[in-house]
Design an enzyme around this catalytic site. Sequence first.
Site, PDB file in Angstrom:
ATOM      1  N   ARG A  28     -18.400   5.470  -8.941  1.00  0.00           N
ATOM      2  CA  ARG A  28     -19.421   4.879  -8.060  1.00  0.00           C
ATOM      3  C   ARG A  28     -19.410   5.522  -6.686  1.00  0.00           C
ATOM      4  NH1 ARG A  28     -21.556  -0.114  -9.100  1.00  0.00           N
ATOM      5  NH2 ARG A  28     -21.528  -0.571  -6.875  1.00  0.00           N
ATOM      6  N   GLY A  43     -17.341 -12.723  -9.853  1.00  0.00           N
ATOM      7  CA  GLY A  43     -17.878 -13.922  -9.226  1.00  0.00           C
ATOM      8  C   GLY A  43     -16.819 -14.659  -8.428  1.00  0.00           C
ATOM      9  N   ASP A  51     -12.000   4.557 -11.422  1.00  0.00           N
ATOM     10  CA  ASP A  51     -12.533   5.652 -10.583  1.00  0.00           C
ATOM     11  C   ASP A  51     -11.448   6.333  -9.747  1.00  0.00           C
ATOM     12  OD1 ASP A  51     -14.963   4.888 -11.544  1.00  0.00           O
ATOM     13  OD2 ASP A  51     -15.705   4.013  -9.669  1.00  0.00           O
ATOM     14  N   GLU A  84     -21.661   8.616 -11.616  1.00  0.00           N
ATOM     15  CA  GLU A  84     -22.757   7.630 -11.540  1.00  0.00           C
ATOM     16  C   GLU A  84     -23.232   7.357 -10.108  1.00  0.00           C
ATOM     17  OE1 GLU A  84     -19.572   4.029 -12.264  1.00  0.00           O
ATOM     18  OE2 GLU A  84     -21.653   3.653 -12.796  1.00  0.00           O
ATOM     19  N   TYR A  91     -19.237   2.847 -20.914  1.00  0.00           N
ATOM     20  CA  TYR A  91     -18.276   1.798 -21.264  1.00  0.00           C
ATOM     21  C   TYR A  91     -17.226   2.258 -22.268  1.00  0.00           C
ATOM     22  CZ  TYR A  91     -20.978  -1.463 -18.545  1.00  0.00           C
ATOM     23  OH  TYR A  91     -21.591  -2.093 -17.504  1.00  0.00           O
ATOM     24  N   MET A  92     -17.562   3.315 -23.004  1.00  0.00           N
ATOM     25  CA  MET A  92     -16.621   3.868 -23.988  1.00  0.00           C
ATOM     26  C   MET A  92     -15.307   4.260 -23.315  1.00  0.00           C
ATOM     27  SD  MET A  92     -16.839   4.074 -27.047  1.00  0.00           S
ATOM     28  CE  MET A  92     -15.280   4.563 -27.740  1.00  0.00           C
ATOM     29  N   ILE A  93     -15.426   4.882 -22.137  1.00  0.00           N
ATOM     30  CA  ILE A  93     -14.212   5.444 -21.536  1.00  0.00           C
ATOM     31  C   ILE A  93     -13.327   4.367 -20.926  1.00  0.00           C
ATOM     32  CG2 ILE A  93     -15.452   7.595 -21.052  1.00  0.00           C
ATOM     33  CD1 ILE A  93     -15.128   7.008 -18.083  1.00  0.00           C
ATOM     34  N   GLY A  99      -9.180  -4.710  -9.477  1.00  0.00           N
ATOM     35  CA  GLY A  99      -9.672  -3.704  -8.549  1.00  0.00           C
ATOM     36  C   GLY A  99      -9.673  -4.167  -7.103  1.00  0.00           C
ATOM     37  N   ASP A 100     -10.464  -3.502  -6.297  1.00  0.00           N
ATOM     38  CA  ASP A 100     -10.477  -3.784  -4.857  1.00  0.00           C
ATOM     39  C   ASP A 100     -10.851  -5.242  -4.573  1.00  0.00           C
ATOM     40  OD1 ASP A 100     -13.009  -3.067  -5.896  1.00  0.00           O
ATOM     41  OD2 ASP A 100     -13.793  -2.759  -3.883  1.00  0.00           O
TER      42      ASP A 100
HETATM   43  P1  ATP Z   1     -13.759  -3.350 -10.295  1.00  0.00           P
HETATM   44  O1  ATP Z   1     -14.765  -3.265  -9.205  1.00  0.00           O
HETATM   45  O2  ATP Z   1     -12.827  -2.184 -10.358  1.00  0.00           O
HETATM   46  O3  ATP Z   1     -14.346  -3.641 -11.630  1.00  0.00           O
HETATM   47  P2  ATP Z   1     -12.832  -5.602  -8.808  1.00  0.00           P
HETATM   48  O4  ATP Z   1     -11.535  -6.311  -8.793  1.00  0.00           O
HETATM   49  O5  ATP Z   1     -13.221  -4.903  -7.542  1.00  0.00           O
HETATM   50  O6  ATP Z   1     -12.788  -4.602 -10.027  1.00  0.00           O
HETATM   51  P3  ATP Z   1     -14.838  -7.629  -8.457  1.00  0.00           P
HETATM   52  O7  ATP Z   1     -15.734  -8.274  -9.468  1.00  0.00           O
HETATM   53  O8  ATP Z   1     -15.461  -7.008  -7.269  1.00  0.00           O
HETATM   54  O9  ATP Z   1     -13.977  -6.580  -9.272  1.00  0.00           O
HETATM   55  O10 ATP Z   1     -13.771  -8.708  -7.933  1.00  0.00           O
HETATM   56  C1  ATP Z   1     -12.915  -9.397  -8.845  1.00  0.00           C
HETATM   57  C2  ATP Z   1     -12.765 -10.819  -8.441  1.00  0.00           C
HETATM   58  O11 ATP Z   1     -12.259 -10.903  -7.115  1.00  0.00           O
HETATM   59  C3  ATP Z   1     -14.076 -11.590  -8.451  1.00  0.00           C
HETATM   60  O12 ATP Z   1     -13.860 -12.818  -9.081  1.00  0.00           O
HETATM   61  C4  ATP Z   1     -14.403 -11.739  -6.978  1.00  0.00           C
HETATM   62  O13 ATP Z   1     -15.144 -12.884  -6.706  1.00  0.00           O
HETATM   63  C5  ATP Z   1     -13.018 -11.834  -6.360  1.00  0.00           C
HETATM   64  N1  ATP Z   1     -13.026 -11.475  -4.935  1.00  0.00           N
HETATM   65  C6  ATP Z   1     -13.517 -10.352  -4.388  1.00  0.00           C
HETATM   66  N2  ATP Z   1     -13.375 -10.356  -3.044  1.00  0.00           N
HETATM   67  C7  ATP Z   1     -12.780 -11.536  -2.732  1.00  0.00           C
HETATM   68  C8  ATP Z   1     -12.361 -12.161  -1.505  1.00  0.00           C
HETATM   69  N3  ATP Z   1     -12.521 -11.562  -0.336  1.00  0.00           N
HETATM   70  N4  ATP Z   1     -11.796 -13.390  -1.585  1.00  0.00           N
HETATM   71  C9  ATP Z   1     -11.621 -13.997  -2.767  1.00  0.00           C
HETATM   72  N5  ATP Z   1     -11.981 -13.464  -3.956  1.00  0.00           N
HETATM   73  C10 ATP Z   1     -12.555 -12.261  -3.948  1.00  0.00           C
HETATM   74 MG    MG Z   2     -14.527  -3.230  -7.205  1.00  0.00          MG
END
Ligand code: ATP
Ligand code: MG
Length: 440
Positions: free
Chosen positions: A256, A156, A211, A310, A362-364, A180-181
């Site tokens: 994904r 979020g 991934d 997935e 989720y296990m992994i 992550g990204d």
């Molecule tokens: P994964 O997808 O591997 O579980 P992730 O880091 O990609 O990990 P996300 O939930 O997509 O997981 O993002 C993590 C946090 O980064 C979130 O709180 C999201 O709101 C924030 N975020 C994503 N993109 C931006 C952005 N461009 N600017 C600010 N915050 C961001």
């Molecule tokens: Mg991500």
Amino acid sequence: MVTLEELQVRTLGECTYDSPLADYVAARSTNAYYVAETDRVLIDDTISLLQARGGIPLDEVPSFEPGGPRRKLFFDPKKTKVGIVTCGGLCPGLNDVIRAIVLELFEHYGVTDITGFKNGYAGLVPGKSPDPITLTPSFVETITDRGGTVLGSSRGGQSVPQIVDNLVHREIDILFVIGGDGSMRGAHAIAEEALERNLPIAVVGVPKTIDNDIPLIGTSFGFQTAYAKAAESIKGARVEVEAAIGGVGVVKVMGRAAGFIACYAALANHDADFVLIPEVPFNLQGENGLLATLRKRVKERGSAVIVLAEGAGQDLIPASRRTDASGNTVLGDFAGFLRAQIARDFKDHDEPLTLRYFDPGYMIRSVPADPADSVYCTRLAQAAVHAAMAGRTDMVIGRPRHRFAHVPISVVVKNTQNVNPDGDLWLSVLESTAQPFDMS
Ligand code: ATP
Ligand code: MG
């Protein structure tokens, strides 16, 4: 293709403080351990790749800044304040990275003011999450016994200006983001906001992706632990289906957009008959389609195991419109669709079927890192600390070509890393499973 210019890492300014690692280093020759600032890590690791660049001089070939300790630091270790946050989904090794950052800061740099922000970026916005905690060597001592993250996580969007306000309020000099990204996009936004306000705050990421789909960083931490755990499920599926009449096992693993876990987990034991990944399209129907090929395999061998990433087969079901709190698309249930199709096809052809479904999901991602991943996490974290203390910002630590390197966030979030259908990994999978080259 990424350019040398895009790979330049931003620094906060001149490094003027002596590294406290000097005592360590003095015991050896003068240049032992320190990174030569003029050295670079090449992207190309074959002669043909280099030649394809048309004979440009070596110092113009795209390359990374090497990771490792610097002789001079930007931050004064005695005064440096550090924050750590973990965001996004879980992954084996998060606690190992947290622990190693804390230990490296404390033991080697003498930095003792370390704040752990709770529940991802929400914890960086005052009032949104439990209060931050103080991280010490004794706190992190045993945290690697369990998977997950002691700091918690969240998804979020959060207000980047509010996050930077809070960093300023807390006088944080360095923010380590493990995620992550999306988290790295957030880290980039925080670094940009700090730059606009002319604040000397370093934002350094340790990229997390179960991934293994983040480009230019080599293999991601936790990936090896994850596929080892997934391989256990595939083994279980093999045992189940071999004991059944017309046994077919479907094992859904994470992946994904990239099928690395499916490929490596399948290769671990040679227990899979089919590996389905997002990068390689396939059909269910038709003479060369999966269903006919599966029936044939079960007839010949008595049973079959399908390893399904997935994100595979999403083009064969209606597109999902759902998104999670961070705006990521929630994938459609292809595994359910596939099971129904297999059941119908075997029935239509009057073939016996015992269908078993395994979802280690989720296990992994919740297991602790295995020893190899623990070592890797430790070394990534140490390199992240070295980079941050030397004033590098808006970057992540990676290990392309088995060399620790600094990679600007903007280039790692631009694309994804995928299994190359024309590459040697996919060929290994085809050789191991003996599945048809083309089921499309
Ligand atoms: P994964 O997808 O591997 O579980 P992730 O880091 O990609 O990990 P996300 O939930 O997509 O997981 O993002 C993590 C946090 O980064 C979130 O709180 C999201 O709101 C924030 N975020 C994503 N993109 C931006 C952005 N461009 N600017 C600010 N915050 C961001
Ligand atoms: Mg991500």
